[in-house]
Structures are given as C-alpha cells and as structure tokens.
Design a protein around this motif. Structure first.
Motif, PDB file in Angstrom:
ATOM      1  N   MET A   1       7.558  12.011  40.387  1.00 58.03           N
ATOM      2  CA  MET A   1       7.124  12.260  41.541  1.00 58.03           C
ATOM      3  C   MET A   1       7.541  13.869  41.792  1.00 58.03           C
ATOM      4  O   MET A   1       8.845  14.314  41.901  1.00 58.03           O
ATOM      5  N   PHE A   2       6.615  14.503  42.440  1.00 60.74           N
ATOM      6  CA  PHE A   2       6.842  15.796  42.787  1.00 60.74           C
ATOM      7  C   PHE A   2       5.868  16.205  44.172  1.00 60.74           C
ATOM      8  O   PHE A   2       5.019  16.953  44.090  1.00 60.74           O
ATOM      9  N   PRO A   3       6.774  15.692  45.086  1.00 62.47           N
ATOM     10  CA  PRO A   3       6.011  15.944  46.479  1.00 62.47           C
ATOM     11  C   PRO A   3       6.281  17.489  46.775  1.00 62.47           C
ATOM     12  O   PRO A   3       7.077  18.528  46.403  1.00 62.47           O
ATOM     13  N   LYS A  18      11.423   4.029  45.654  1.00 63.30           N
ATOM     14  CA  LYS A  18      12.213   2.887  45.912  1.00 63.30           C
ATOM     15  C   LYS A  18      11.487   1.630  45.629  1.00 63.30           C
ATOM     16  O   LYS A  18      11.841   0.929  44.965  1.00 63.30           O
ATOM     17  N   LEU A  19      10.358   1.681  46.361  1.00 64.38           N
ATOM     18  CA  LEU A  19       9.661   0.357  46.073  1.00 64.38           C
ATOM     19  C   LEU A  19       9.114   0.140  44.776  1.00 64.38           C
ATOM     20  O   LEU A  19       9.242  -1.004  44.011  1.00 64.38           O
ATOM     21  N   ILE A  20       8.592   1.049  43.960  1.00 61.16           N
ATOM     22  CA  ILE A  20       8.655   1.040  42.444  1.00 61.16           C
ATOM     23  C   ILE A  20       9.654   0.865  41.699  1.00 61.16           C
ATOM     24  O   ILE A  20       9.546   0.114  40.941  1.00 61.16           O
ATOM     25  N   ALA A  21      10.737   1.553  41.926  1.00 60.52           N
ATOM     26  CA  ALA A  21      12.160   1.456  41.322  1.00 60.52           C
ATOM     27  C   ALA A  21      12.613  -0.121  41.389  1.00 60.52           C
ATOM     28  O   ALA A  21      13.253  -0.574  40.517  1.00 60.52           O
ATOM     29  N   GLN A  22      12.349  -0.733  42.428  1.00 60.24           N
ATOM     30  CA  GLN A  22      12.868  -2.278  42.820  1.00 60.24           C
ATOM     31  C   GLN A  22      12.203  -3.119  41.871  1.00 60.24           C
ATOM     32  O   GLN A  22      12.421  -4.164  41.595  1.00 60.24           O
ATOM     33  N   LYS A  23      10.859  -2.560  41.075  1.00 60.46           N
ATOM     34  CA  LYS A  23      10.173  -3.407  40.063  1.00 60.46           C
ATOM     35  C   LYS A  23      10.762  -3.159  38.662  1.00 60.46           C
ATOM     36  O   LYS A  23      10.301  -3.600  37.671  1.00 60.46           O
ATOM     37  N   GLY A  24      11.782  -2.429  38.673  1.00 64.25           N
ATOM     38  CA  GLY A  24      12.519  -2.014  37.306  1.00 64.25           C
ATOM     39  C   GLY A  24      11.943  -0.820  36.827  1.00 64.25           C
ATOM     40  O   GLY A  24      12.102  -0.742  35.510  1.00 64.25           O
ATOM     41  N   HIS A  25      11.339   0.048  37.236  1.00 64.29           N
ATOM     42  CA  HIS A  25      10.711   1.226  36.745  1.00 64.29           C
ATOM     43  C   HIS A  25      11.654   2.373  36.912  1.00 64.29           C
ATOM     44  O   HIS A  25      12.294   2.715  37.943  1.00 64.29           O
ATOM     45  N   HIS A  26      11.924   3.120  35.905  1.00 60.00           N
ATOM     46  CA  HIS A  26      12.696   4.427  36.237  1.00 60.00           C
ATOM     47  C   HIS A  26      11.720   5.646  36.688  1.00 60.00           C
ATOM     48  O   HIS A  26      10.503   5.820  36.151  1.00 60.00           O
ATOM     49  N   LEU A  46      19.583   0.835  43.209  1.00 58.16           N
ATOM     50  CA  LEU A  46      18.568   1.873  42.889  1.00 58.16           C
ATOM     51  C   LEU A  46      18.795   2.941  42.228  1.00 58.16           C
ATOM     52  O   LEU A  46      18.060   3.691  41.549  1.00 58.16           O
ATOM     53  N   ALA A  47      20.356   3.127  42.201  1.00 58.48           N
ATOM     54  CA  ALA A  47      20.603   4.590  41.674  1.00 58.48           C
ATOM     55  C   ALA A  47      20.488   4.976  40.340  1.00 58.48           C
ATOM     56  O   ALA A  47      20.270   5.961  39.787  1.00 58.48           O
ATOM     57  N   SER A  48      20.462   3.751  39.407  1.00 61.37           N
ATOM     58  CA  SER A  48      20.361   3.916  38.037  1.00 61.37           C
ATOM     59  C   SER A  48      18.676   4.063  37.749  1.00 61.37           C
ATOM     60  O   SER A  48      18.433   4.286  36.638  1.00 61.37           O
ATOM     61  N   PHE A  49      17.771   3.691  38.759  1.00 54.98           N
ATOM     62  CA  PHE A  49      16.422   3.797  38.550  1.00 54.98           C
ATOM     63  C   PHE A  49      15.836   5.167  38.727  1.00 54.98           C
ATOM     64  O   PHE A  49      14.569   5.458  38.324  1.00 54.98           O
ATOM     65  N   ARG A 286       2.115  -8.061  53.017  1.00 60.01           N
ATOM     66  CA  ARG A 286       1.367  -6.990  52.558  1.00 60.01           C
ATOM     67  C   ARG A 286       1.793  -5.687  51.818  1.00 60.01           C
ATOM     68  O   ARG A 286       0.942  -5.360  50.625  1.00 60.01           O
ATOM     69  N   GLN A 287       2.819  -5.089  52.217  1.00 61.59           N
ATOM     70  CA  GLN A 287       3.480  -4.162  51.624  1.00 61.59           C
ATOM     71  C   GLN A 287       3.703  -4.695  50.100  1.00 61.59           C
ATOM     72  O   GLN A 287       3.616  -3.784  49.069  1.00 61.59           O
ATOM     73  N   GLU A 288       4.115  -5.724  49.881  1.00 64.22           N
ATOM     74  CA  GLU A 288       4.470  -6.222  48.530  1.00 64.22           C
ATOM     75  C   GLU A 288       3.433  -6.394  47.656  1.00 64.22           C
ATOM     76  O   GLU A 288       3.273  -5.976  46.467  1.00 64.22           O
ATOM     77  N   LYS A 289       2.382  -6.814  48.336  1.00 61.61           N
ATOM     78  CA  LYS A 289       0.945  -7.201  47.577  1.00 61.61           C
ATOM     79  C   LYS A 289       0.575  -5.728  47.078  1.00 61.61           C
ATOM     80  O   LYS A 289      -0.140  -5.574  46.068  1.00 61.61           O
ATOM     81  N   TYR A 290       0.582  -4.742  47.967  1.00 60.97           N
ATOM     82  CA  TYR A 290      -0.011  -3.204  47.633  1.00 60.97           C
ATOM     83  C   TYR A 290       0.745  -2.836  46.223  1.00 60.97           C
ATOM     84  O   TYR A 290       0.300  -2.236  45.448  1.00 60.97           O
ATOM     85  N   ILE A 291       2.141  -3.039  46.356  1.00 61.03           N
ATOM     86  CA  ILE A 291       2.881  -2.540  45.401  1.00 61.03           C
ATOM     87  C   ILE A 291       2.758  -3.219  43.992  1.00 61.03           C
ATOM     88  O   ILE A 291       2.744  -2.554  42.997  1.00 61.03           O
ATOM     89  N   ASN A 292       2.546  -4.468  44.098  1.00 57.18           N
ATOM     90  CA  ASN A 292       2.358  -5.219  42.929  1.00 57.18           C
ATOM     91  C   ASN A 292       0.929  -4.726  42.342  1.00 57.18           C
ATOM     92  O   ASN A 292       0.998  -4.562  41.026  1.00 57.18           O
ATOM     93  N   LYS A 293       0.035  -4.561  43.037  1.00 59.02           N
ATOM     94  CA  LYS A 293      -1.388  -4.222  42.510  1.00 59.02           C
ATOM     95  C   LYS A 293      -1.228  -2.823  41.705  1.00 59.02           C
ATOM     96  O   LYS A 293      -1.590  -2.488  40.976  1.00 59.02           O
ATOM     97  N   LEU A 294      -0.383  -1.729  42.515  1.00 61.40           N
ATOM     98  CA  LEU A 294      -0.139  -0.385  41.755  1.00 61.40           C
ATOM     99  C   LEU A 294       0.621  -0.616  40.566  1.00 61.40           C
ATOM    100  O   LEU A 294       0.274  -0.273  39.280  1.00 61.40           O
ATOM    101  N   GLN A 295       1.559  -1.470  40.576  1.00 58.34           N
ATOM    102  CA  GLN A 295       2.427  -1.544  39.447  1.00 58.34           C
ATOM    103  C   GLN A 295       1.624  -2.498  38.369  1.00 58.34           C
ATOM    104  O   GLN A 295       1.637  -1.943  37.235  1.00 58.34           O
TER     105      GLN A 295
END
Length: 297
Positions: A1-3, A18-26, A46-49, A286-295
């Motif tokens: 990510m490069f904001p 953070k939301l993506i990292a909670q799904k196990g992605h680095h 989350l620090a390791s992700f 709804r937030q969780e549904k959106y992140i699942n769709k992205l993942q």
C-alpha cells in the motif's frame, strides 16, 4: 500500500491494511520515515503481517526541509509535496520489483502507478478514500471554474452535488502557479485492475452504479464515506452558509445553524434522519462482508 502523503489518506489506508491483515495476508505499507513514525502502533497480533517500508522523500525546490505530509505545509506548497511524491517512482519501482508482491494498492496523484504495475507484472488497485460523487464529478471535459460549480453532465439524475466556487478557485490558483502540474482529478484509476472505494453501496446506490459504468471494471466498497452535499440532499446534514468567493462564514451563521438543528422544529428532521442512517455507519457485519468480497477477488 502506497497512500498519498496526507494523514486523511494514510490512516484510512492503514485501517484497510489491518482489515486485510486480519485475514492472514502480508502487507508492505510504504511511506516516508516521519509519516510512518507518526502512525498508530500496531496491535501485537497484526505486527507480523504489516511491514512498514520507509522511502526517503526526494528533495524538491520550494519544498521546506523535513516536510513529508500535507499537515506540514500551507495549501499553496502542497504542489511541491506532490512533485516529491511523484519523484518516488524510481525507489518504488525498485521495491515492487524486488518484493514480489501480488497487488499494489495506490492512491491519488500517482497517475503512472497502474501502468508501472502492469509492466512489472503485478495487479493494481486504485484505493480511493474520496466519495463516489467526487470521482463522478471529475469529468475531463470540464476545464474552467464555472464548469465545476454545477453538477457534472455525467450525472444522470437530479442533484445539487457540485464543487464550491472558493474550493475550485484555490485549486486553479495552485495549478496556474505550476504549469507542469496535472489536475488530480485526471489521475483516478484509468488502467487499474479494480477500484476499491471507502464507502458502502447501500447509502448512495445510484452514485455507486454510475461509478461502475464510468470505470467499466469491478468496484469494491470496503467501508463508509460521506459527502457533505449528499448529506444535505438527504437532510442528514446542513452546510454552514459560506461566501462562495472565499469560503468565509460568520459566527452568527454557525449559531443559527446549531439552533436550527438542535432546537427548532424545522431542524427535527435532521436529527431523525441521522438516527436512521446510524446502522450504515456502524455496521460491522456489512464491513466484514465487504472485506470478504475483496479478499475473494
């Protein structure tokens, strides 16, 4: 990510990370040293992700020393910060090539990011923290201030959503001082693989549908974003009357507005509408549904 180098962009990008990292992605979160040091600390789980990558901001004429974010400079100096951000292309390219990432989430300003990602062979996502009306309203056909203070011709339904004169004048004044500058509004995800937006579709479905039609690609919402003019249309907010030439307003205008919304019968509808929309702003399911769709994508 490069904001983009503004905390109004850095913080939402970190929240998405953070939301993506909670799904196990680095995730590699890229920014400049001072900005990274000012970001909230990560929780231990989350620090390791999420790995923070620091890129030194290139020196640019007219940009003061130790400036790394919009909060550090007045508006007329932001153009030089944009130039320095743009000059991060070479070190960012080196990092993307060496890190073997799958996806690059980029922000406003980087009009070259999607082309770069394609050449390297990685997928690109334009993560836009602005609202749908902001993107739809940025029609390349418009070239003068008067074109922007009325609703865009691309909008297929009736609306009052448009830019304020004083805001557009400020943008035009800065651009006229820097002929090499390209309007930010022309940088928005032209060749990216997907568009990720900070809002929910349930609040402004017509705007979301228009956005998909304009981009002609998948647009995935990840959370909620608001536009003051849209809130005004829906009677969930009331803008303080401002001078259209310079944006100034009076203390009496503020007092009258507070009295209208909090005390007078005419303002009761605003309080009721806000209560009704609370679920859209604070809906973790709804937030969780959106992140699942992205993942999943």
């Amino acid at each position: 990510m490069f904001p983009w180098l503004a905390f109004g962009h850095l913080i939402p990008s970190l929240e998405l990370a953070k939301l993506i990292a909670q799904k196990g992605h680095h995730i590699s979160f890229v920014s400049t040293p001072r900005n990274i040091e000012c970001l909230p600390k990560l929780s231990p789980n989350l620090a390791s992700f999420i790995k923070f990558m620091k890129l030194a901001l290139p020196k640019v004429d007219n940009l003061p020393e130790n400036v790394e974010a919009t909060i550090d400079v007045p508006y007329d100096v932001v153009q030089y910060l944009k130039k320095a951000y743009d000059d991060l292309k070479e070190p960012l390219t080196c990092f993307l090539k060496s890190s073997k990432v799958d996806w690059h989430f980029y922000d406003l300003i980087l009009f070259w990011a999607d082309t770069l990602d394609s050449k390297i062979g990685i997928k690109s996502s334009f993560y836009n923290i602005c609202t749908s009306p902001f993107l739809i309203g940025d029609d390349p056909v418009r070239a003068k201030i008067k074109d922007f203070i009325v609703p865009s011709s691309r909008i297929s339904f009736s609306t009052i959503v448009a830019y304020r004169h004083f805001k557009m004048k400020r943008n035009f004044d800065v651009v006229s001082d820097n002929d090499s500058s390209i309007f930010d509004m022309y940088h928005f995800g032209v060749n990216c693989d997907i568009v990720v937006i900070k809002r929910c579709t349930e609040f402004k479905p017509k705007w979301f549908e228009m956005l998909e039609n304009i981009y002609q690609k998948l647009v995935i919402p990840v959370d909620h974003g608001l536009n003051s003019r849209v809130l005004e249309v829906k009677k969930m907010g009331y803008s303080i009357p401002k001078n259209e030439r310079d944006g100034s307003f009076t203390s009496d205008a503020v007092a009258n507005l507070i009295r209208l919304v909090m005390v007078e019968e005419e303002g009761r509808i605003y309080m009721e509408k806000v209560k009704n929309v609370k679920d859209l702003c604070l809906n973790s399911v709804r937030q969780e549904k959106y992140i699942n769709k992205l993942q999943h994508y």
